[in-house]
Design a protein around this motif. Structure first.
Motif, PDB file in Angstrom:
ATOM      1  N   LEU A   1       8.537   8.433  -9.708  1.00 24.20           N
ATOM      2  CA  LEU A   1       8.308   6.980  -9.775  1.00 24.20           C
ATOM      3  C   LEU A   1       9.617   6.222  -9.609  1.00 24.20           C
ATOM      4  CD1 LEU A   1       5.694   6.656 -12.675  1.00 24.20           C
ATOM      5  CD2 LEU A   1       5.333   6.195 -10.238  1.00 24.20           C
ATOM      6  N   LEU A   2      10.648   6.685 -10.319  1.00 23.67           N
ATOM      7  CA  LEU A   2      11.953   6.009 -10.214  1.00 23.67           C
ATOM      8  C   LEU A   2      12.525   6.152  -8.808  1.00 23.67           C
ATOM      9  CD1 LEU A   2      13.583   7.057 -13.630  1.00 23.67           C
ATOM     10  CD2 LEU A   2      12.691   4.805 -13.000  1.00 23.67           C
ATOM     11  N   PHE A   3      12.327   7.310  -8.196  1.00 20.04           N
ATOM     12  CA  PHE A   3      12.854   7.518  -6.846  1.00 20.04           C
ATOM     13  C   PHE A   3      12.169   6.589  -5.834  1.00 20.04           C
ATOM     14  CE2 PHE A   3      12.436   9.772  -2.748  1.00 20.04           C
ATOM     15  CZ  PHE A   3      13.778   9.833  -2.394  1.00 20.04           C
ATOM     16  N   ILE A   4      10.821   6.469  -5.963  1.00 22.94           N
ATOM     17  CA  ILE A   4      10.094   5.585  -5.040  1.00 22.94           C
ATOM     18  C   ILE A   4      10.500   4.133  -5.240  1.00 22.94           C
ATOM     19  CG2 ILE A   4       7.797   4.716  -4.482  1.00 22.94           C
ATOM     20  CD1 ILE A   4       6.707   7.506  -5.122  1.00 22.94           C
ATOM     21  N   ALA A   5      10.649   3.740  -6.517  1.00 23.52           N
ATOM     22  CA  ALA A   5      11.061   2.353  -6.798  1.00 23.52           C
ATOM     23  C   ALA A   5      12.468   2.076  -6.280  1.00 23.52           C
ATOM     24  CB  ALA A   5      10.988   2.087  -8.306  1.00 23.52           C
ATOM     25  N   ALA A   6      13.313   3.107  -6.271  1.00 23.88           N
ATOM     26  CA  ALA A   6      14.700   2.910  -5.817  1.00 23.88           C
ATOM     27  C   ALA A   6      14.793   2.767  -4.311  1.00 23.88           C
ATOM     28  CB  ALA A   6      15.556   4.076  -6.298  1.00 23.88           C
ATOM     29  N   ILE A   7      13.910   3.464  -3.536  1.00 27.94           N
ATOM     30  CA  ILE A   7      14.021   3.426  -2.074  1.00 27.94           C
ATOM     31  C   ILE A   7      13.107   2.371  -1.450  1.00 27.94           C
ATOM     32  CG2 ILE A   7      14.686   5.855  -1.990  1.00 27.94           C
ATOM     33  CD1 ILE A   7      11.828   6.503  -1.099  1.00 27.94           C
ATOM     34  N   ASP A   8      12.135   1.892  -2.238  1.00 28.18           N
ATOM     35  CA  ASP A   8      11.208   0.886  -1.706  1.00 28.18           C
ATOM     36  C   ASP A   8      11.579  -0.479  -2.285  1.00 28.18           C
ATOM     37  OD1 ASP A   8       9.141  -0.648  -0.799  1.00 28.18           O
ATOM     38  OD2 ASP A   8       7.563   0.788  -1.318  1.00 28.18           O
ATOM     39  N   ASN A   9      12.118  -1.357  -1.440  1.00 27.99           N
ATOM     40  CA  ASN A   9      12.570  -2.663  -1.911  1.00 27.99           C
ATOM     41  C   ASN A   9      11.434  -3.563  -2.359  1.00 27.99           C
ATOM     42  OD1 ASN A   9      15.246  -2.012  -1.394  1.00 27.99           O
ATOM     43  ND2 ASN A   9      15.109  -2.671   0.741  1.00 27.99           N
ATOM     44  N   SER A  10      10.204  -3.238  -1.939  1.00 29.61           N
ATOM     45  CA  SER A  10       9.071  -4.077  -2.328  1.00 29.61           C
ATOM     46  C   SER A  10       8.627  -3.832  -3.773  1.00 29.61           C
ATOM     47  CB  SER A  10       7.890  -3.828  -1.379  1.00 29.61           C
ATOM     48  OG  SER A  10       7.434  -2.485  -1.482  1.00 29.61           O
TER      49      SER A  10
ATOM     50  N   PRO B   1       9.749  -3.600  -7.640  1.00 27.80           N
ATOM     51  CA  PRO B   1      10.870  -3.940  -8.537  1.00 27.80           C
ATOM     52  C   PRO B   1      11.275  -2.722  -9.379  1.00 27.80           C
ATOM     53  CG  PRO B   1       8.833  -4.937  -9.317  1.00 27.80           C
ATOM     54  CD  PRO B   1       8.519  -4.358  -7.985  1.00 27.80           C
ATOM     55  N   PHE B   2      12.531  -2.422  -9.394  1.00 23.72           N
ATOM     56  CA  PHE B   2      13.012  -1.194 -10.062  1.00 23.72           C
ATOM     57  C   PHE B   2      12.991  -1.297 -11.592  1.00 23.72           C
ATOM     58  CE2 PHE B   2      16.385   1.540 -11.734  1.00 23.72           C
ATOM     59  CZ  PHE B   2      16.001   2.755 -11.202  1.00 23.72           C
ATOM     60  N   LYS B   3      13.434  -2.465 -12.128  1.00 21.38           N
ATOM     61  CA  LYS B   3      13.541  -2.594 -13.590  1.00 21.38           C
ATOM     62  C   LYS B   3      12.198  -2.471 -14.308  1.00 21.38           C
ATOM     63  CE  LYS B   3      17.908  -5.107 -13.892  1.00 21.38           C
ATOM     64  NZ  LYS B   3      18.581  -6.318 -14.395  1.00 21.38           N
ATOM     65  N   PRO B   4      11.128  -3.135 -13.816  1.00 18.96           N
ATOM     66  CA  PRO B   4       9.826  -2.943 -14.486  1.00 18.96           C
ATOM     67  C   PRO B   4       9.364  -1.486 -14.460  1.00 18.96           C
ATOM     68  CG  PRO B   4       9.755  -4.883 -13.110  1.00 18.96           C
ATOM     69  CD  PRO B   4      11.050  -4.194 -12.794  1.00 18.96           C
ATOM     70  N   VAL B   5       9.612  -0.812 -13.306  1.00 17.17           N
ATOM     71  CA  VAL B   5       9.236   0.600 -13.218  1.00 17.17           C
ATOM     72  C   VAL B   5      10.044   1.426 -14.216  1.00 17.17           C
ATOM     73  CG1 VAL B   5       9.225   2.634 -11.738  1.00 17.17           C
ATOM     74  CG2 VAL B   5       8.499   0.425 -10.820  1.00 17.17           C
ATOM     75  N   LEU B   6      11.333   1.127 -14.334  1.00 10.89           N
ATOM     76  CA  LEU B   6      12.188   1.828 -15.295  1.00 10.89           C
ATOM     77  C   LEU B   6      11.692   1.610 -16.724  1.00 10.89           C
ATOM     78  CD1 LEU B   6      14.762   3.473 -15.854  1.00 10.89           C
ATOM     79  CD2 LEU B   6      16.034   1.312 -15.906  1.00 10.89           C
ATOM     80  N   TYR B   7      11.252   0.368 -17.002  1.00 11.75           N
ATOM     81  CA  TYR B   7      10.722   0.044 -18.326  1.00 11.75           C
ATOM     82  C   TYR B   7       9.443   0.854 -18.607  1.00 11.75           C
ATOM     83  CZ  TYR B   7       9.075  -2.761 -22.261  1.00 11.75           C
ATOM     84  OH  TYR B   7       8.642  -3.169 -23.489  1.00 11.75           O
ATOM     85  N   ILE B   8       8.569   0.939 -17.602  1.00 12.32           N
ATOM     86  CA  ILE B   8       7.319   1.701 -17.749  1.00 12.32           C
ATOM     87  C   ILE B   8       7.630   3.185 -17.971  1.00 12.32           C
ATOM     88  CG2 ILE B   8       5.255   2.474 -16.530  1.00 12.32           C
ATOM     89  CD1 ILE B   8       5.228  -0.279 -15.136  1.00 12.32           C
ATOM     90  N   VAL B   9       8.583   3.707 -17.211  1.00 15.89           N
ATOM     91  CA  VAL B   9       8.977   5.106 -17.359  1.00 15.89           C
ATOM     92  C   VAL B   9       9.526   5.373 -18.760  1.00 15.89           C
ATOM     93  CG1 VAL B   9      10.641   6.858 -16.613  1.00 15.89           C
ATOM     94  CG2 VAL B   9       9.358   5.537 -14.915  1.00 15.89           C
TER      95      VAL B   9
END
Length: 334
Positions: A23-32, A34-42
Motif C-alpha cells: 500500500l505504501l509503495f503504491i501510494a508513493a509511486i502514484d501521485n493521484s 495522497p501518501f500521508k492518509p495512506v501512511l496513517y491508515i497503515v
C-alpha cells in the motif's frame, strides 16, 4: 512460548507486513493517491494487528502451554480444554492413544500378575521337597557329606528366597507392617539360618546391640539382613562378622562389619545396580547381581539408608540407619 507463537504465526505476519508495504509503495509511486492518509491508515491497521495478536496470545496458547506442562501420564485432565478445531483434533488423538495405552497396560498388568502368581505358587511347591530334603540331610551320619549337602541346600534355599522377594518387591507397600521390632531375635534368626555355612567357612559372629529396638517391618528387615549376611559369609573366611547397633543423631544404626576380601573402590558406586556383580571377580558365574539390588529396594521402602565402607583385602561394613518414628507417618499411619 512467545517466540514459538510468533514463529507459528510468522507467515501471516509477513503477509500483513507485505500488504502494508505494498500500500505504501503504491501510494508513493502514484501521485493521484495522497501518501500521508495512506501512511496513517497503515499505522492504524498495524496497531490493530499488534493489539489483536496480544489479545489472542493467551487464548491461543493456553492449550499448548498445558500440553507442554503435561507430565506424560495417562491423566489428560492436566491439559486445558481445546478452543479451536485443530486443538480439538490434537486432543482427540491424544485421548485415543491414551485409551489404547490404558488397555495395553491393563493387559500387561494382568499377565504380570498371572506370571507372578504362577511363580510364587511354584516356589511354594518347591519348598515342600526342600524341607523334606533338609530333614534327610540332618539324619546323615557322615559329617563331611552332611556339611557339603547342607551348604548346597542352603544355596538353593537362598536363591528361591531371593526370587520370591524379587516378585513381591513391586507390591512391597501392600505388604508392610510397621511396628517396634526387637533387633536381636531378627539378627540371631538370620545367623542361625546360615549356621551350617558359617561352620564350614570358620566364621563366627560378635553381637553388640546397644540399641535393641527399631521401627520397621520385621519380615523385610530379615530379608535385608539375610542378603547382607550372605554376602559377608560368602566373601569371608576364618574370621568374625561384627554386628553392632547404636543411637546416632536420634537414629538407630545397625552396622555389619566383615573381614573379607572387600569391594574394589571403582565398584562401590555400582553395587546396588540391578545385575551388577564385580569387575575384579567378573568370572564368578555364581553371582546373580540381584542381592544388593533387592536389598536397596527394600531398604528404600522402609526408609532405611545404607552406607557402605570397604577396603580391599580388609573387609566391608554396611551401616543401616533407621528412620525416626515421625518419618514413617506417611506410609504407616502412625
Amino acid at each position: 512460548m512467545i517466540g514459538k507463537y510468533i514463529r507459528e504465526r510468522l507467515s501471516w505476519i509477513l503477509l500483513l507486513v507485505f500488504l502494508q508495504g505494498l500500500l505504501l509503495f503504491i501510494a508513493a509511486i502514484d501521485n493521484s493517491i495522497p501518501f500521508k492518509p495512506v501512511l496513517y491508515i497503515v499505522f492504524l491497521s498495524t496497531l490493530c494487528i499488534v493489539l489483536f495478536l496480544i489479545v489472542r496470545y493467551p487464548r491461543e496458547t493456553r492449550f499448548y502451554k498445558s500440553l507442554a506442562a503435561w507430565d506424560g501420564s495417562l491423566d489428560l485432565s492436566q491439559i486445558s480444554h481445546p478452543n479451536g478445531p485443530l486443538e480439538t483434533l490434537t486432543m482427540d488423538m491424544l485421548s485415543l492413544q491414551t485409551e489404547l495405552y490404558k488397555r495395553e497396560a491393563s493387559l500387561h498388568l494382568v499377565a504380570l500378575e498371572q506370571e507372578k502368581d504362577d511363580l510364587l505358587s511354584w516356589i511354594h511347591e518347591v519348598k515342600t521337597p526342600l524341607t523334606a530334603m533338609k530333614l534327610m540331610i540332618e539324619r546323615l551320619e557322615d559329617r563331611e557329606l552332611k556339611s557339603r549337602l547342607m551348604y548346597e541346600w542352603l544355596r538353593i534355599h537362598l536363591l528361591l528366597d531371593q526370587q520370591l522377594h524379587s516378585k513381591r518387591m513391586p507390591f512391597i507397600q501392600n505388604d508392610l507392617f510397621i511396628e517396634k521390632v526387637a533387633l536381636e531375635p531378627v539378627v540371631t534368626a538370620e545367623i542361625k539360618a546360615l549356621q551350617s555355612w558359617c561352620i564350614q567357612r570358620g566364621i563366627g559372629f560378635d553381637l553388640s546391640l546397644a540399641e535393641g529396638e527399631v521401627l520397621t517391618d520385621a519380615k523385610w528387615l530379615g530379608f535385608i539382613l539375610r542378603q547382607l549376611l550372605t554376602n559377608a559369609v560368602k566373601y569371608s573366611h576364618d574370621s568374625d562378622i561384627v554386628i553392632t547397633s547404636e543411637m546416632n543423631g536420634g537414629h538407630v544404626t545397625l552396622r555389619l562389619q566383615d573381614s573379607g576380601r572387600g569391594i574394589d573402590p571403582r565398584d562401590l558406586p555400582r553395587i546396588f545396580e540391578k545385575g551388577f556383580t564385580s569387575t575384579r571377580e567378573h568370572q564368578d558365574s555364581a553371582a546373580t547381581g540381584m542381592g544388593l539390588y533387592l536389598t536397596k529396594k527394600a531398604a528404600d521402602s522402609l526408609l532405611i539408608s545404607i552406607v557402605v565402607d570397604s577396603i580391599p583385602g580388609q573387609g566391608t561394613a554396611f551401616t543401616l540407619t533407621f528412620p525416626k518414628n515421625n518419618e514413617f507417618a506417611g506410609i504407616s499411619g502412625m
